[in-house]
Design a protein around this motif. Structure first.
Motif, PDB file in Angstrom:
ATOM      1  N   VAL A  27     -47.041  -1.369  27.430  1.00 38.77           N
ATOM      2  CA  VAL A  27     -46.798   0.090  26.861  1.00 38.77           C
ATOM      3  C   VAL A  27     -45.938  -0.121  25.665  1.00 38.77           C
ATOM      4  O   VAL A  27     -44.918  -0.815  25.688  1.00 38.77           O
ATOM      5  N   THR A  28     -46.175   0.717  24.647  1.00 37.74           N
ATOM      6  CA  THR A  28     -45.508   0.501  23.322  1.00 37.74           C
ATOM      7  C   THR A  28     -44.069   0.669  23.455  1.00 37.74           C
ATOM      8  O   THR A  28     -43.228  -0.247  22.867  1.00 37.74           O
ATOM      9  N   ILE A  29     -43.463   1.638  24.255  1.00 35.57           N
ATOM     10  CA  ILE A  29     -41.982   1.948  24.445  1.00 35.57           C
ATOM     11  C   ILE A  29     -41.488   0.825  25.165  1.00 35.57           C
ATOM     12  O   ILE A  29     -40.287   0.522  24.833  1.00 35.57           O
ATOM     13  N   ASP A  30     -42.149   0.163  26.156  1.00 36.23           N
ATOM     14  CA  ASP A  30     -41.788  -0.796  26.986  1.00 36.23           C
ATOM     15  C   ASP A  30     -41.335  -2.182  26.122  1.00 36.23           C
ATOM     16  O   ASP A  30     -40.407  -2.782  26.392  1.00 36.23           O
ATOM     17  N   LEU A  31     -42.515  -2.395  25.425  1.00 38.45           N
ATOM     18  CA  LEU A  31     -42.390  -3.615  24.526  1.00 38.45           C
ATOM     19  C   LEU A  31     -41.040  -3.347  23.610  1.00 38.45           C
ATOM     20  O   LEU A  31     -40.619  -4.356  23.325  1.00 38.45           O
ATOM     21  N   PHE A  32     -40.696  -2.203  22.892  1.00 41.33           N
ATOM     22  CA  PHE A  32     -39.735  -1.731  22.046  1.00 41.33           C
ATOM     23  C   PHE A  32     -38.664  -1.971  22.742  1.00 41.33           C
ATOM     24  O   PHE A  32     -37.324  -2.722  22.126  1.00 41.33           O
ATOM     25  N   LYS A  33     -38.575  -1.548  24.062  1.00 40.01           N
ATOM     26  CA  LYS A  33     -37.182  -1.163  24.701  1.00 40.01           C
ATOM     27  C   LYS A  33     -36.864  -2.538  25.262  1.00 40.01           C
ATOM     28  O   LYS A  33     -35.689  -2.994  25.463  1.00 40.01           O
ATOM     29  N   ASN A  34     -37.724  -3.201  25.875  1.00 43.32           N
ATOM     30  CA  ASN A  34     -37.340  -4.552  26.773  1.00 43.32           C
ATOM     31  C   ASN A  34     -37.281  -5.837  25.767  1.00 43.32           C
ATOM     32  O   ASN A  34     -36.878  -6.795  26.314  1.00 43.32           O
TER      33      ASN A  34
END
Length: 409
Positions: A27-34
């Motif tokens: 998931v895009t937001i997970d890639l950026f956040k994590n």
């Protein structure tokens, strides 16, 4: 996804890791956040500490530090732009896909863009010491290799078109990053003389030509990784340290294996006098870390009027990757301020860097000869013509004749 394991694997075993990444439903937001945000914060924070807390040395002026507010502003903008940059580069990679027979896939494009930045972000820790920050360019070049490996796997580009796809993506990405760097520089103190060398042009053919060296480097990195794994299994701390040192040497030295020119040969190229300036010191040294070898000779000259020149010749052991660290073959620059000017380009096919303060207090002229010999000439209280004359006294043709010395087939 474990951040540390992913970063380690994408750097040491990229071919295997891209296959793992390909099938992940990220998931895009997970890639950026994590992943993206934690790693992108490294160079931003390290640069702030290096520039505003530790400071950097300027001849005649001592240690200079950026104002805290300006440093914080630059840090925040650098971090934000890193996130935006990854997203824009992913859009670019996806948009270019049909031109090279690849498959458009925004999610996969984002993954290949994000993970290719890993070595550059990790190397951002070098910004703690501004004098070492240029080493980050080497890490960025390894990131190009990661992109080259990742595009066929994630974007399904035919292997024969992967180099061109990579080169065009890199060139367009550089243009994006130039704009970002200029904006950050205008906020964070880019007006300070001598800071922030920014490339104003990049050559697609030279970028593509670098990929062969990068591919060789990648294979050696995988071999070094296997040695590290074997050493770890052996439980021998000394073996682990040796394997780690060799891996670092591969990363720094690239794919070339060569024995550096004897330091005494380099010392012999430094004349006893340059005009009215007499040599008052002459030194030579040789060092190595794994496959990364360096030999250096240095001489200092002065006269009774406090005109001073220092010339150094550094042999990088035929390592094209170390020469590429300076990115001269892909850079041009012509920058001028009230305090001085800075230029990067080529003279007679040799990458050059020239910097001079208009008050005549300091200046420097550097160039790369034969793809391996770095000739650096620094002057105090002399004009640029004198500095260039001193540099030419080294006899570039003799260095050029030694460019293949010690290189193994």
């Amino acid at each position: 996804m474990n951040l540390i394991e992913r970063a380690k694997n994408i750097i040491l075993t990229p071919q295997k890791e891209w296959l793992v990444i390909e099938v992940e439903n990220t998931v895009t937001i997970d890639l950026f956040k994590n992943y993206v945000a934690p790693l992108a914060a490294i160079p931003a924070v390290a640069s702030f500490i290096g520039m505003s807390i530790i400071g950097f040395s300027v001849p005649m002026l001592g240690t200079i530090r950026l104002p805290i507010i300006a440093g914080i502003s630059a840090m925040v903008m650098s971090f934000v732009f890193a996130l935006i940059g990854v997203y824009l580069i992913a859009l670019l990679i996806d948009a270019l896909a049909p031109q090279f027979g690849a498959t458009k896939n925004p999610a996969q494009a984002l993954k290949v863009a994000a993970y290719s930045f890993t070595p550059a972000w990790l190397a951002g820790i070098l910004s703690l010491l501004p004098s070492l920050s240029m080493l980050g360019v080497l890490a960025g070049l390894y990131g190009i290799y990661l992109l080259y490996l990742g595009l066929p796997v994630l974007m399904k580009v035919p292997q024969e078109k992967a180099a061109a796809y990579t080169a065009v993506s890199v060139v367009c990405s550089i243009l994006i990053m130039i704009v970002f760097t200029m904006v950050v520089g205008s906020v964070g103190g880019g007006s300070i003389y001598g800071m922030g060398a920014i490339p104003t042009a990049s050559r697609t053919s030279e970028t593509a030509g670098t990929l062969n060296e990068l591919e060789k480097m990648g294979k050696k990195m995988e071999e070094a990784s296997k040695k590290m794994d074997d050493a770890k299994k052996s439980g021998d701390p000394q073996a682990e340290m040796k394997a780690a040192t060799e891996a670092l040497g591969v990363a720094l030295g690239g794919s070339s294996q060569a024995e550096v020119v004897d330091k005494d040969k380099l010392k012999a190229l430094l004349p006893e006098t340059i005009g009215d300036l007499k040599r008052n010191s002459l030194e030579g040294e040789k060092s190595a870390m794994g496959e990364f070898k360096v030999a250096k000779a240095e001489a200092r000259y002065a006269d009774e009027n406090n005109h001073q020149i220092k010339i150094s010749i550094t042999d990088t052991g035929g390592s094209k990757m170390f020469g590429a660290m300076f990115a001269w073959g892909m850079m041009e620059q012509d920058k001028e301020t009230d305090a001085g000017y800075e230029k990067m380009g080529k003279v007679n096919g040799r990458p050059t860097h020239e910097r001079f303060q208009k008050d005549g207090s300091t200046g420097e002229y550097s160039l790369l000869v034969g793809g391996r010999f770095l000739v650096e000439t620094r002057g105090e209280n002399v004009d640029m013509a004198t500095i260039k004359t001193a540099s030419a006294a080294v006899a570039y043709d003799k260095l050029e004749a030694m460019k293949n010395e010690g290189i193994k087939p």
